[in-house]
Enzyme design. Structure first.
Site, PDB file in Angstrom:
ATOM      1  N   LYS A 191       0.875  -1.182   0.000  1.00  0.00           N
ATOM      2  CA  LYS A 191       0.000   0.000   0.000  1.00  0.00           C
ATOM      3  C   LYS A 191       0.908   1.225   0.000  1.00  0.00           C
ATOM      4  O   LYS A 191       1.390   1.651   1.045  1.00  0.00           O
ATOM      5  CB  LYS A 191      -0.884  -0.033   1.251  1.00  0.00           C
ATOM      6  CG  LYS A 191      -2.228   0.663   1.118  1.00  0.00           C
ATOM      7  CD  LYS A 191      -2.175   2.137   0.866  1.00  0.00           C
ATOM      8  CE  LYS A 191      -1.777   2.929   2.082  1.00  0.00           C
ATOM      9  NZ  LYS A 191      -1.584   4.363   1.762  1.00  0.00           N
ATOM     10  N   GLY A 243       6.386   5.006   8.455  1.00  0.00           N
ATOM     11  CA  GLY A 243       5.597   6.227   8.436  1.00  0.00           C
ATOM     12  C   GLY A 243       5.714   6.947   9.761  1.00  0.00           C
ATOM     13  O   GLY A 243       6.705   6.795  10.485  1.00  0.00           O
ATOM     14  N   SER A 244       4.683   7.704  10.089  1.00  0.00           N
ATOM     15  CA  SER A 244       4.749   8.549  11.278  1.00  0.00           C
ATOM     16  C   SER A 244       4.509   7.732  12.550  1.00  0.00           C
ATOM     17  O   SER A 244       3.870   6.676  12.527  1.00  0.00           O
ATOM     18  CB  SER A 244       3.702   9.651  11.173  1.00  0.00           C
ATOM     19  OG  SER A 244       2.419   9.076  11.106  1.00  0.00           O
ATOM     20  N   THR A 245       4.999   8.245  13.651  1.00  0.00           N
ATOM     21  CA  THR A 245       4.822   7.561  14.932  1.00  0.00           C
ATOM     22  C   THR A 245       3.334   7.494  15.295  1.00  0.00           C
ATOM     23  O   THR A 245       2.865   6.475  15.807  1.00  0.00           O
ATOM     24  CB  THR A 245       5.655   8.280  16.011  1.00  0.00           C
ATOM     25  OG1 THR A 245       7.040   8.099  15.669  1.00  0.00           O
ATOM     26  CG2 THR A 245       5.408   7.705  17.396  1.00  0.00           C
ATOM     27  N   GLY A 248       1.829   4.733  13.373  1.00  0.00           N
ATOM     28  CA  GLY A 248       2.418   3.493  13.885  1.00  0.00           C
ATOM     29  C   GLY A 248       1.697   3.006  15.141  1.00  0.00           C
ATOM     30  O   GLY A 248       1.446   1.803  15.311  1.00  0.00           O
ATOM     31  N   GLU A 266       8.752   1.291  11.326  1.00  0.00           N
ATOM     32  CA  GLU A 266       9.888   2.211  11.111  1.00  0.00           C
ATOM     33  C   GLU A 266       9.284   3.605  11.137  1.00  0.00           C
ATOM     34  O   GLU A 266       8.567   3.984  10.212  1.00  0.00           O
ATOM     35  CB  GLU A 266      10.548   1.950   9.754  1.00  0.00           C
ATOM     36  CG  GLU A 266      11.135   0.572   9.569  1.00  0.00           C
ATOM     37  CD  GLU A 266      12.397   0.352  10.377  1.00  0.00           C
ATOM     38  OE1 GLU A 266      12.997   1.342  10.847  1.00  0.00           O
ATOM     39  OE2 GLU A 266      12.773  -0.817  10.561  1.00  0.00           O
ATOM     40  N   CYS A 301      13.619  10.539   7.399  1.00  0.00           N
ATOM     41  CA  CYS A 301      13.375  10.076   8.771  1.00  0.00           C
ATOM     42  C   CYS A 301      14.644  10.262   9.607  1.00  0.00           C
ATOM     43  O   CYS A 301      14.580  10.493  10.798  1.00  0.00           O
ATOM     44  CB  CYS A 301      12.924   8.636   8.773  1.00  0.00           C
ATOM     45  SG  CYS A 301      13.978   7.581   7.804  1.00  0.00           S
TER      46      CYS A 301
HETATM   47  P1  NAD Z   1       2.101   8.630   7.546  1.00  0.00           P
HETATM   48  O1  NAD Z   1       2.168   7.899   8.833  1.00  0.00           O
HETATM   49  O2  NAD Z   1       1.167   9.767   7.419  1.00  0.00           O
HETATM   50  O3  NAD Z   1       1.710   7.624   6.370  1.00  0.00           O
HETATM   51  C1  NAD Z   1       2.435   6.435   6.126  1.00  0.00           C
HETATM   52  C2  NAD Z   1       1.539   5.457   5.399  1.00  0.00           C
HETATM   53  O4  NAD Z   1       0.463   5.089   6.255  1.00  0.00           O
HETATM   54  C3  NAD Z   1       0.909   6.015   4.140  1.00  0.00           C
HETATM   55  O5  NAD Z   1       0.863   4.990   3.163  1.00  0.00           O
HETATM   56  C4  NAD Z   1      -0.488   6.386   4.592  1.00  0.00           C
HETATM   57  O6  NAD Z   1      -1.449   6.380   3.558  1.00  0.00           O
HETATM   58  C5  NAD Z   1      -0.778   5.287   5.595  1.00  0.00           C
HETATM   59  N1  NAD Z   1      -1.783   5.611   6.616  1.00  0.00           N
HETATM   60  C6  NAD Z   1      -2.223   6.827   7.018  1.00  0.00           C
HETATM   61  N2  NAD Z   1      -3.147   6.681   8.005  1.00  0.00           N
HETATM   62  C7  NAD Z   1      -3.275   5.350   8.229  1.00  0.00           C
HETATM   63  C8  NAD Z   1      -4.052   4.570   9.128  1.00  0.00           C
HETATM   64  N3  NAD Z   1      -4.882   5.117  10.009  1.00  0.00           N
HETATM   65  N4  NAD Z   1      -3.909   3.223   9.098  1.00  0.00           N
HETATM   66  C9  NAD Z   1      -3.055   2.636   8.237  1.00  0.00           C
HETATM   67  N5  NAD Z   1      -2.310   3.319   7.346  1.00  0.00           N
HETATM   68  C10 NAD Z   1      -2.405   4.667   7.347  1.00  0.00           C
HETATM   69  O7  NAD Z   1       3.594   9.047   7.215  1.00  0.00           O
HETATM   70  P2  NAD Z   1       4.104   9.868   5.962  1.00  0.00           P
HETATM   71  O8  NAD Z   1       3.706  11.292   6.119  1.00  0.00           O
HETATM   72  O9  NAD Z   1       3.729   9.150   4.698  1.00  0.00           O
HETATM   73  O10 NAD Z   1       5.689   9.714   6.094  1.00  0.00           O
HETATM   74  C11 NAD Z   1       6.433  10.521   6.909  1.00  0.00           C
HETATM   75  C12 NAD Z   1       6.794   9.778   8.170  1.00  0.00           C
HETATM   76  O11 NAD Z   1       7.469   8.573   7.855  1.00  0.00           O
HETATM   77  C13 NAD Z   1       7.768  10.560   9.028  1.00  0.00           C
HETATM   78  O12 NAD Z   1       7.369  10.499  10.380  1.00  0.00           O
HETATM   79  C14 NAD Z   1       9.082   9.835   8.822  1.00  0.00           C
HETATM   80  O13 NAD Z   1      10.005   9.995   9.857  1.00  0.00           O
HETATM   81  C15 NAD Z   1       8.640   8.435   8.650  1.00  0.00           C
HETATM   82  N6  NAD Z   1       9.653   7.644   7.972  1.00  0.00           N
HETATM   83  C16 NAD Z   1      10.353   6.727   8.698  1.00  0.00           C
HETATM   84  C17 NAD Z   1      11.341   5.960   8.096  1.00  0.00           C
HETATM   85  C18 NAD Z   1      12.111   4.940   8.869  1.00  0.00           C
HETATM   86  O14 NAD Z   1      12.681   4.066   8.250  1.00  0.00           O
HETATM   87  N7  NAD Z   1      12.140   4.994  10.189  1.00  0.00           N
HETATM   88  C19 NAD Z   1      11.618   6.131   6.731  1.00  0.00           C
HETATM   89  C20 NAD Z   1      10.891   7.069   6.015  1.00  0.00           C
HETATM   90  C21 NAD Z   1       9.903   7.825   6.651  1.00  0.00           C
END
Ligand code: NAD
Length: 496
Positions: A191, A243-245, A248, A266, A301
């Site tokens: 996804k 994605g975001s904490t 997560g 992550e 990140c």
């Molecule tokens: P996000 O958490 O908004 O979205 C990540 C993914 O989750 C997207 O595909 C989004 O559509 C999906 N999503 C959104 N709401 C959801 C829900 N309720 N249930 C399931 N899935 C959902 O993050 P973002 O804005 O896409 O990315 C930025 C974040 O990612 C930053 O916090 C960054 O630090 C982190 N990041 C971490 C790493 C790592 O390896 N640690 C690498 C890259 C980015």
């Protein structure tokens, strides 16, 4: 036409055909609801494509296809050598389509074409190759036990793996999941982020062309809804998330509300970059500090978003940093000379500008602070630096944009305390000419990766990547990632 020119890539972009449908059970399909969402380029704010907005019916179809393929053992049952050769073919196709995939990534996410052609796409291919080459070399164990027993410890694919990924390195972050998951024999439902779905959709066709059987690799584009549906799905065995904490934390709850699927996270970061007064090379450190926060528009990140500088060298260091920041003037991402592209979309642009406003109120602006290139219709922010106190909002929260907080300290102990005073623990760096200090500080830093006298080095897959604390659990990259996508099995055979 000269490949090193803006005109070349603009010309290619004008004739690029873009696939926006989901990929389920070996074929492109519209969302069953017929719904689409607009995929807009941050370069100029213009529509790139209408993309399938996957809902429950599509997620169910993708998971069912993945399950059927897994149970039929068309992939999981292959000799690992066979999986290896198919995955190597897929990686080769990614390399052959490097320009097309890089262009899609640049148009979709605003990343400089110089980066997508040199980092994102080759990096994704390398990741797939690395796990392909590893998978026929990792075996199980025969373990000591009673004399009448033979004890085997083996690793088996876990089943259906869902991967939910972000937009900052769309294909590369996805590859860090599907590379090891597929190599280990799982089926995958990917996804991608609604902000950058295009390369994931495109590589699905290449997967089929390479010989990955229908149903083994599926892509369901959409926003939070399909992500949530996957995390709640009773027939998904493992959910790998980047994605975001905040999201997560939700994913863990969804797993608890459903089938206790394995969840690997992550997440975000607010990484400290500590420059001690005996830093061996201030110029190199300043260049690295600028790259740590301005590379990829700060949408990293691991961004070195907290620069901790010793008071004695602060002025000399900031002078050099200002010079280094000039190397990141925002430009058209399609221009091969551009080193800083566009912020991914209007939402993220507003979020970053909001933090800059907060910074103006609570800290001293040293550099930048404005939206630029507005006439392009796209979303650009110049490199921005604030002098802050460690407890400032902009020094504590992840901004995910080109905004650096500079914090002053007087002793090593104080620097380590400030560095560790964060909910995050993804990465950290220390600059010193003293070997003992380097090791002692590296040991004290609560982070999954520590760089000494460098930042963001280590493109090799050999290094596990992930976070302490609220930066996540589990690790991407390295052989350790295979542990996330396999179950351990003990088999005890009684001989007589
Ligand atoms: P996000 O958490 O908004 O979205 C990540 C993914 O989750 C997207 O595909 C989004 O559509 C999906 N999503 C959104 N709401 C959801 C829900 N309720 N249930 C399931 N899935 C959902 O993050 P973002 O804005 O896409 O990315 C930025 C974040 O990612 C930053 O916090 C960054 O630090 C982190 N990041 C971490 C790493 C790592 O390896 N640690 C690498 C890259 C980015």
């Amino acid at each position: 036409m000269d490949k090193n020119s803006l005109a070349y890539w603009q010309d290619k972009a004008a004739t690029l055909s873009i696939e926006g449908r989901a990929f389920i059970d070996g074929a492109y399909r519209d969302a069953q609801s017929g719904r689409t969402f607009d995929c807009v380029s941050p370069i100029d704010g213009k529509l790139l494509a209408k993309v399938a907005d996957s809902g429950a019916a599509d997620v169910d179809a993708a998971v069912a296809a993945a399950r059927r393929a897994f149970d039929a053992r068309v992939w999981s049952g292959l000799n690992p050598r066979k999986r290896k050769s198919v995955l190597l073919r897929w990686a080769k196709l990614m390399r052959e389509h490097r320009d097309e995939l890089s262009l899609l990534e640049t148009l979709d996410a605003g990343k400089p074409i110089a980066d997508t052609t040199s980092v994102d796409v080759p990096g994704a291919a390398y990741c797939v190759e690395w796990y392909a080459e590893a998978i026929d070399k990792v075996g199980g164990e025969v373990v000591p036990s009673d004399h009448h027993l033979v004890g085997l410890v083996t690793r088996e694919p876990i089943g259906v793996v869902a991967a939910v990924v972000p937009w900052n390195f769309p294909l590369l972050m996805a590859a860090w999941k599907f590379g090891p998951a597929l190599a280990a024999g799982n089926s995958v439902v990917l996804k991608p982020s609604e902000k950058s779905p295009l390369t994931a959709i495109r590589v699905a066709q290449l997967a089929l062309d390479a010989g990955i059987p229908a149903g083994v690799f599926n892509v369901v584009p959409g926003g939070g809804e399909p992500g949530k549906l996957l995390a709640l799905h009773a027939d998904v065995d493992c959910l790998a998330f980047t994605g975001s904490t905040n999201v997560g934390k939700l994913i863990m709850q969804y797993a608890g509300q459903s089938n206790l699927k394995r969840v690997w996270l992550e997440l975000g970061g607010k990484s400290p970059n500590i420059v001690l007064p005996d830093c061996p090379d201030l110029d190199r450190a300043a260049n690295a500090a600028a790259g740590a926060i301005f590379y990829n528009m700060g949408e990293m990140c691991t961004a070195g978003s907290r620069l901790l500088v010793h008071r004695d060298i602060k002025d000399a260091f900031l002078e050099r940093l200002a010079v280094a920041a000039r190397g990141y003037t925002p430009g058209n991402p399609l221009d091969p000379q551009t080193s800083m592209g566009a912020i991914v979309d209007q939402v993220q642009l507003d979020r970053v500008l909001g933090y800059i406003e907060a910074g103006r109120a609570e800290a001293k602006l040293l550099l930048g602070g404005s939206r630029v290139k507005q006439e392009s219709g796209g979303f650009y922010i110049e490199p921005t630096v604030f002098d802050v106190k460690p407890d400032a909002k902009i020094a504590r929260e992840e901004i995910f944009g080109p905004v650096l907080s500079v914090i002053t300290f007087d002793t090593v102990e104080e620097a380590v305390r400030i560095a560790n005073d964060s909910d995050y623990g993804l990465a950290a760096a220390v600059w010193t000419g003293n070997l003992t200090t380097a090791h002692e500080v590296a040991r004290s830093l609560r982070a999954g990766t520590v760089w000494v006298n460098c930042y963001d080095e280590g493109g090799d897959m050999n290094f596990p990547f992930g976070g302490y604390k609220q930066s996540g659990n589990g690790r991407d990259k390295s052989l350790h990632a295979l542990e996330k996508y396999t179950e351990l099995k003990s088999t005890l055979v009684r001989l007589r």
